[in-house]
Structure formats: structure tokens, C-alpha cells
Design a protein around this motif. Sequence first.
Motif, PDB file in Angstrom:
ATOM      1  N   VAL A  24      42.111   9.690  -3.231  1.00 35.02           N
ATOM      2  CA  VAL A  24      40.804   9.725  -2.546  1.00 35.02           C
ATOM      3  C   VAL A  24      40.838   8.713  -1.402  1.00 35.02           C
ATOM      4  O   VAL A  24      40.754   7.505  -1.612  1.00 35.02           O
ATOM      5  CB  VAL A  24      39.644   9.419  -3.511  1.00 35.02           C
ATOM      6  N   ARG A  25      40.968   9.229  -0.189  1.00 30.61           N
ATOM      7  CA  ARG A  25      41.172   8.373   0.983  1.00 30.61           C
ATOM      8  C   ARG A  25      39.866   7.935   1.629  1.00 30.61           C
ATOM      9  O   ARG A  25      39.820   6.942   2.351  1.00 30.61           O
ATOM     10  CB  ARG A  25      42.018   9.129   2.004  1.00 30.61           C
ATOM     11  N   SER A  26      38.779   8.698   1.405  1.00 30.80           N
ATOM     12  CA  SER A  26      37.519   8.390   2.079  1.00 30.80           C
ATOM     13  C   SER A  26      36.355   8.966   1.279  1.00 30.80           C
ATOM     14  O   SER A  26      36.503  10.013   0.644  1.00 30.80           O
ATOM     15  CB  SER A  26      37.533   9.006   3.488  1.00 30.80           C
ATOM     16  N   VAL A  27      35.219   8.262   1.273  1.00 29.57           N
ATOM     17  CA  VAL A  27      34.031   8.756   0.563  1.00 29.57           C
ATOM     18  C   VAL A  27      32.793   8.611   1.451  1.00 29.57           C
ATOM     19  O   VAL A  27      32.716   7.695   2.265  1.00 29.57           O
ATOM     20  CB  VAL A  27      33.784   7.996  -0.780  1.00 29.57           C
ATOM     21  N   SER A  28      31.847   9.520   1.271  1.00 28.31           N
ATOM     22  CA  SER A  28      30.602   9.456   2.045  1.00 28.31           C
ATOM     23  C   SER A  28      29.466  10.087   1.246  1.00 28.31           C
ATOM     24  O   SER A  28      29.591  11.218   0.779  1.00 28.31           O
ATOM     25  CB  SER A  28      30.770  10.207   3.373  1.00 28.31           C
ATOM     26  N   PHE A  29      28.369   9.335   1.078  1.00 28.76           N
ATOM     27  CA  PHE A  29      27.185   9.848   0.389  1.00 28.76           C
ATOM     28  C   PHE A  29      26.368  10.734   1.326  1.00 28.76           C
ATOM     29  O   PHE A  29      26.182  10.398   2.507  1.00 28.76           O
ATOM     30  CB  PHE A  29      26.280   8.687  -0.039  1.00 28.76           C
ATOM     31  N   HIS A  30      25.855  11.839   0.801  1.00 32.27           N
ATOM     32  CA  HIS A  30      24.836  12.624   1.504  1.00 32.27           C
ATOM     33  C   HIS A  30      23.574  11.759   1.594  1.00 32.27           C
ATOM     34  O   HIS A  30      23.296  10.981   0.679  1.00 32.27           O
ATOM     35  CB  HIS A  30      24.558  13.905   0.702  1.00 32.27           C
ATOM     36  N   PRO A  31      22.789  11.870   2.681  1.00 32.61           N
ATOM     37  CA  PRO A  31      21.593  11.022   2.815  1.00 32.61           C
ATOM     38  C   PRO A  31      20.592  11.147   1.665  1.00 32.61           C
ATOM     39  O   PRO A  31      19.771  10.262   1.458  1.00 32.61           O
ATOM     40  CB  PRO A  31      20.960  11.497   4.128  1.00 32.61           C
ATOM     41  N   SER A  32      20.654  12.259   0.903  1.00 34.76           N
ATOM     42  CA  SER A  32      19.755  12.398  -0.253  1.00 34.76           C
ATOM     43  C   SER A  32      20.267  11.585  -1.433  1.00 34.76           C
ATOM     44  O   SER A  32      19.534  11.289  -2.373  1.00 34.76           O
ATOM     45  CB  SER A  32      19.689  13.868  -0.694  1.00 34.76           C
TER      46      SER A  32
END
Length: 395
Positions: free
Chosen positions: A189-197
Motif C-alpha cells: 500500500v503505497r498511498s492512502v486517501s480518505f473520501h471527504p465523507s
Amino acid sequence: MTPLNVEAPPNKLLELVAKGLAVEKEETLRGVTSSTLLDSGILTPAAYGSIPAPRAASVDFSAALDVKGSSKSFPKHETWHLSEHKNIARCARFSPDGRFVATGSADTSIKLFEISKIKQMMLPDAKDGPVRPVIRTFYDHVQPINDLDFHPQNTILISGAKDHTVKFFDFSKATAKRGFRVIQDTHNVRSVSFHPSGDFLLAGTDHPIPHLYDVNTFKCYLSANVPEIVGNGAINQVRYSSTGGMYVTASKDGAIRLWDGVSAKCIRSIVGAHGTAEAISANFTKDQRFVLSCGKDSTVKLWEIGTGRLVKQYLGATHSQLQCQAVFNDTEEFILSIDEANNEIVIWDALTAEKVAKLPSNHVGAPRWIEHSPVEASFISCGTDRSVRFWKEIL
């Protein structure tokens, strides 16, 4: 399913909802645009601190695509050594309200800092002895940490690591050292990003398609419509836009790809965005009309999403070895990146693309990561020398 070559739609519904909420609060918001409502945090429920009002409006690049003329001068900054990891400091992320910053290391640990304590530490007369800005340290990975992100509303931090996992940490609990839930992926897992919700998250992995997870059920969704990706399409970075309507990936094959936030379809591929070199970072502007990318060809580029055309190039910083990134400052007036050869942090005027400052990094060897606060003139640099430094404007 709107094709992307249209003008960004006006946020009528957002404006309507925001006005309705405002009336409930007995505030009249006549003539306020949705972007200021979004920025001022009226639409952003924030459990841990409300988002402060921005210092300046974000820059409208479309109005001034070919600006010559005078560049703004970058304010002087002071820097402070914050902490040492036991191995390379690989990544950093600020919380959306700018009150916390987390760093991840090759030593598999994560450190969480409180910004108010950092500032206290930087004061010349700390009366009560030394202030410790590190408020939490988490140990729950068995391989180096690649990326971090904060939940948009709750006191939750996520990390993506080489051990093929995404871990969730609740930093409201003072004694918690380990994650309280884990997503087991099939790849690094090289990168993570939360959805704004906060209900979904994206994992960019060695697999060429972003993995979309439902945070509540842990189900993983993959896009059904995937462009043909030849060669190594591993994703170096994935980031959601501010409303979650789109996300962007920067890949080892040099491409920047834009994906629809609802259908998960790839809606635009900018193949060879950085020639044959890897694309190492990609971030949206606040208005979601442009993407800033950084590549191992030592260029930083601004792309118009609607047309896929290159709008600006920011040149003069060498980055061909490390997975560094290029970022906007909080007002989007400046762009920051790293010059590996000279061990400097380089700053450009975002509109004129002129280099306006070079700061000696104060790291031993070039820093490998730079992350700017979303709310004020301060940023973090992480080094191959294991150290974490905090930079802030001298007021």
C-alpha cells in the motif's frame, strides 16, 4: 457520467444547503459563494476543532494562465528540529484543521505531533521546562510506512505500509499504541486517501488500479472500466478532490490518471505526463479544476482537468531519486518541492512559475518529503537523516 470537457458546474446545491444551514443559525449569508462556504468549514462538520477560515482565497489559475510580471516574494521561515525516527522519515500528513501532523517512518513507527505544542516549543522562553510536541507514537506495522491520512471528521489516523495493510488508529485515546482495525490488501500500500465523507478510502498500491474501500464493511471495489496500462503501473500517489467528485493517481509508468469519484471510471489519462520518468505525486487545487504533478524527470507541472492540457511548468529543482512530492502552500500562491542535488527546498510563484526562494533544508542529505499545513504558513520536512523538521513563517 458528465464528460469532463465541460466547465466545472456551479455548486448550486451546495450553496442552497449552506444557505439553509446558515438561516437555521440565524446568519444571513447573502452573496457568499459556495467555495467560501466550503472553505470556511460551514459544510465541514469537524469533531476535533472547526476548520479555521482560510487566510486568502485560492488562486484562479484559469484567469491568469499566461501571467508574466512580478512574482510574489515568499515570506521568511524559521525551522526547528522536531524529532528523530529510528530510520528514514518517509511521509507526513496534516489533519484537515491543521491542529495535528503525523509522520511515518521506515522504522515502522508513526508519530503524532500537536501543532500548538510545537509552537510552544519554538518560543524562546519555555518556562515549564522542555515541551514535548509528540503526543502519540503508534507501532503496529511490520514494514515501512508509505503514507498517512486523517479522517475528515473523527480523531482517526490511517496508515498504508509495505506490509500490504491499511491500519486505523484512534488518537483520542492516550494509551493506544496499536491500530483498532486493519484492512488487509493484496499489494504494497503505497498511498492512502480518505473520501471527504470519511466513509470510503482509496489505497494506491503496486496494482495499477486504485483500490476503493468501504470503511464500514471493508469491501474493496475496483473500477470496471480501466485503461490499458502497459508496463509498471504501480501507483505512487492517490488523492481525492476536495468534494470527492474525482480522484487522481500518479503512477510509475509516468501517467497521471483522473477517476470519477462515483463510478470509479478512469475519465482521463495523461500518459507520459513526465515523459518516461515516474509520476511521483498528484494533488488537486481547491477548486478541483487543476492538478499539480511532480515527476522523477525533475519537473513539476500544472494540468487543466477539463482539457488535460499542460498549463504551467515549474523547473529548476532536481528530483530523480526520491519519492518526494510537490505541494501548494495553504493559499495556493506558492508551490514547494525538493531539490535533491543542492539539498534545498525550492519555492515557485504558482502563477508566474518563477522560482522565488531556495531554503537550505537543514537535513543531512536531501529531505524526502514535504507537506504543507492546510490552514497556515507552516510545513513539515522529513529526511533520509531520520529527522522531522517544522517550518513556519517568521511573523
